[in-house]
Design a protein around this motif. Sequence first.
Motif, mmCIF file in Angstrom:
data_model
loop_
_atom_site.group_PDB
_atom_site.id
_atom_site.type_symbol
_atom_site.label_atom_id
_atom_site.label_comp_id
_atom_site.label_asym_id
_atom_site.label_seq_id
_atom_site.Cartn_x
_atom_site.Cartn_y
_atom_site.Cartn_z
ATOM 1 N N GLY A 129 0.863 -1.192 0.000
ATOM 2 C CA GLY A 129 0.000 0.000 0.000
ATOM 3 C C GLY A 129 0.887 1.225 0.000
ATOM 4 N N GLY A 130 0.811 1.990 -1.067
ATOM 5 C CA GLY A 130 1.658 3.184 -1.194
ATOM 6 C C GLY A 130 0.822 4.441 -1.240
ATOM 7 N N GLY A 131 -0.085 4.575 -0.260
ATOM 8 C CA GLY A 131 -0.839 5.826 -0.098
ATOM 9 C C GLY A 131 -0.107 6.673 0.927
ATOM 10 N N CYS A 132 -0.863 7.321 1.790
ATOM 11 C CA CYS A 132 -0.251 8.230 2.760
ATOM 12 C C CYS A 132 0.712 7.494 3.698
ATOM 13 C CB CYS A 132 -1.357 8.912 3.559
ATOM 14 S SG CYS A 132 -0.726 10.070 4.754
ATOM 15 N N ALA A 133 0.235 6.406 4.315
ATOM 16 C CA ALA A 133 1.058 5.732 5.326
ATOM 17 C C ALA A 133 2.244 5.005 4.686
ATOM 18 C CB ALA A 133 0.199 4.757 6.117
ATOM 19 N N GLY A 134 1.988 4.284 3.588
ATOM 20 C CA GLY A 134 3.063 3.522 2.937
ATOM 21 C C GLY A 134 4.179 4.440 2.462
ATOM 22 N N ARG A 135 3.798 5.546 1.845
ATOM 23 C CA ARG A 135 4.817 6.484 1.345
ATOM 24 C C ARG A 135 5.518 7.198 2.500
ATOM 25 N NH1 ARG A 135 3.857 8.687 -4.236
ATOM 26 N NH2 ARG A 135 2.707 7.055 -5.281
ATOM 27 N N HIS A 193 5.762 14.707 -4.601
ATOM 28 C CA HIS A 193 6.928 14.940 -3.748
ATOM 29 C C HIS A 193 7.554 13.605 -3.315
ATOM 30 C CE1 HIS A 193 9.502 16.920 -0.883
ATOM 31 N NE2 HIS A 193 8.980 16.237 0.114
ATOM 32 N N THR A 194 6.703 12.669 -2.901
ATOM 33 C CA THR A 194 7.250 11.378 -2.443
ATOM 34 C C THR A 194 7.796 10.586 -3.636
ATOM 35 O OG1 THR A 194 4.963 10.580 -2.375
ATOM 36 C CG2 THR A 194 5.950 11.159 -0.276
ATOM 37 N N ASP A 195 7.155 10.692 -4.809
ATOM 38 C CA ASP A 195 7.708 10.019 -6.005
ATOM 39 C C ASP A 195 9.136 10.496 -6.244
ATOM 40 O OD1 ASP A 195 5.590 8.409 -6.687
ATOM 41 O OD2 ASP A 195 4.699 9.837 -8.094
ATOM 42 N N GLN A 196 9.325 11.800 -6.085
ATOM 43 C CA GLN A 196 10.649 12.391 -6.312
ATOM 44 C C GLN A 196 11.671 11.886 -5.275
ATOM 45 O OE1 GLN A 196 10.464 16.600 -5.980
ATOM 46 N NE2 GLN A 196 12.042 16.931 -7.515
ATOM 47 N N LEU A 197 11.253 11.874 -4.007
ATOM 48 C CA LEU A 197 12.175 11.433 -2.948
ATOM 49 C C LEU A 197 12.532 9.953 -3.090
ATOM 50 C CD1 LEU A 197 10.584 13.160 0.195
ATOM 51 C CD2 LEU A 197 12.638 13.862 -1.002
ATOM 52 N N LEU A 198 11.575 9.172 -3.629
ATOM 53 C CA LEU A 198 11.788 7.716 -3.695
ATOM 54 C C LEU A 198 12.413 7.282 -5.024
ATOM 55 C CD1 LEU A 198 8.399 6.569 -2.066
ATOM 56 C CD2 LEU A 198 10.640 6.740 -0.962
#
Length: 385
Positions: free
Chosen positions: A10-16, A98-103
């Motif tokens: 699960g890559g929503g709020c918590a997963g990310r 933002h999280t796509d970029q960080l990951l």
Amino acid sequence: MEHFDYIIAGGGCAGRSLAVRILPYIQASNKRVLLVDYEEKKSNDRTWCFWEEHPDVFEPAVYRKWDRLSFASKFLHQELDIKPYQYKMIRGLDFYAHTDQLLADQPQLIRLQGKVEKQYTEKDQAYVVIDGKTFSADYVFSSIPQVQEKKPDRYQYFLQHFEGWLIETEGNTFDQECATLMDFNTSQQAGTSFVYVLPLSSNRALVEYTIFSKQELAPEDYSAALQQYIQEQLKCMQYTIIEKEHGVIPMTDHPIKRQQERIIYLGTAGGFTKGSTGYTFRFIQKHTAAIVKQLMESGHPNLPAISSPRFALYDATLLHLLDSERISGEEIFSRMFEKNSARKILKFLDNESTLLEEVQIFSTLQKTEFAMALLNRTIKIMSNS
Ligand SMILES: Cc1cc2nc3c(=O)[nH]c(=O)nc-3n(C[C@H](O)[C@H](O)[C@H](O)COP(=O)(O)OP(=O)(O)OC[C@H]3O[C@@H](n4cnc5c(N)ncnc54)[C@H](O)[C@@H]3O)c2cc1C
């Protein structure tokens, strides 16, 4: 079978949130993580609002923040000094980008788009089946919703459901510096309901109609409530709807399993949605930060409870009061904000208040109703255990 140290299902709020926070740890300890979600997350599917004292890792994704809030009802109209907190808004789309970029370009973090069909633990390993293929891991962190049979004779089930419109008006309608946290000047017939207004400029705001009840409304009822509020309270006859958001958040005192052997649940699936308010974002941040701290200190992610069980009792008490109709949500929140500093209330709603502060807050509320509801829920919790 491919093995990872950790799988984040699960890559929503918590997963990310966990994936971003865990990066320094997996780099330092040379671990591998798989992050899986069946969605690409390219739409602005939600807006998160929350308050915090200090900027956290997602500060760069914050779209707007306010130092001043207001509260309104037919009993009270008050500006709230929320120092040392700031009230913040993050748009889903910005958080995902933002999280796509960080990951991105993190060789130790593998991303996969696919459907999690099964998660289980066997011996000292956890397993996740994704589109028919099985992966193993030392631990799985899962925010995939858990299926839980409802037990209405033991627990209370409410929904927080809402519709928000991002509107643009012709004149200067909004005070950009002050967001409306709750305005109860809307019909209370179908349940405790209020509107919040997040001004983005002097003529643009997200206006969100929120209701706590057991059933969702018909789509036209949300629209009617929003139209009425915008015309009668904001005194705005001419406006354009730029975007719409609709959502449902479960509000319950049904305890949720937070860990099943090597599967650790995150986010709403892990019971981190506050039963009486629906706020989840900050609880997710505190939980995922605590997991990473624990990993760094001990090499394993098993955590004790991150907040005292007495907050679950308060949530159950508030839900009971909302259900009993002895007193309205509007009366409860009005009295709370009238008699207590906003700082103390926000700390309480964050499950971070001290017992003394809680006694001070309860002593300002409708004592008979609260005492009866507290007693009712204490007896219920004891008979359930
Ligand atoms: C519209 C809306 C607005 C909200 N606003 C606020 C707010 O202002 N403040 C606040 O504190 N809380 C808010 N919440 C509550 C909460 O913060 C959010 O629901 C938050 O997204 C919960 O995070 P999560 O990771 O638990 O769930 P999600 O963010 O929903 O993530 C779960 C992920 O799992 C994926 N998934 C599910 N099943 C599978 C499967 N079988 N296989 C693969 N992937 C799967 C989904 O695609 C999703 O990406 C809001 C909720 C909604 C719905």
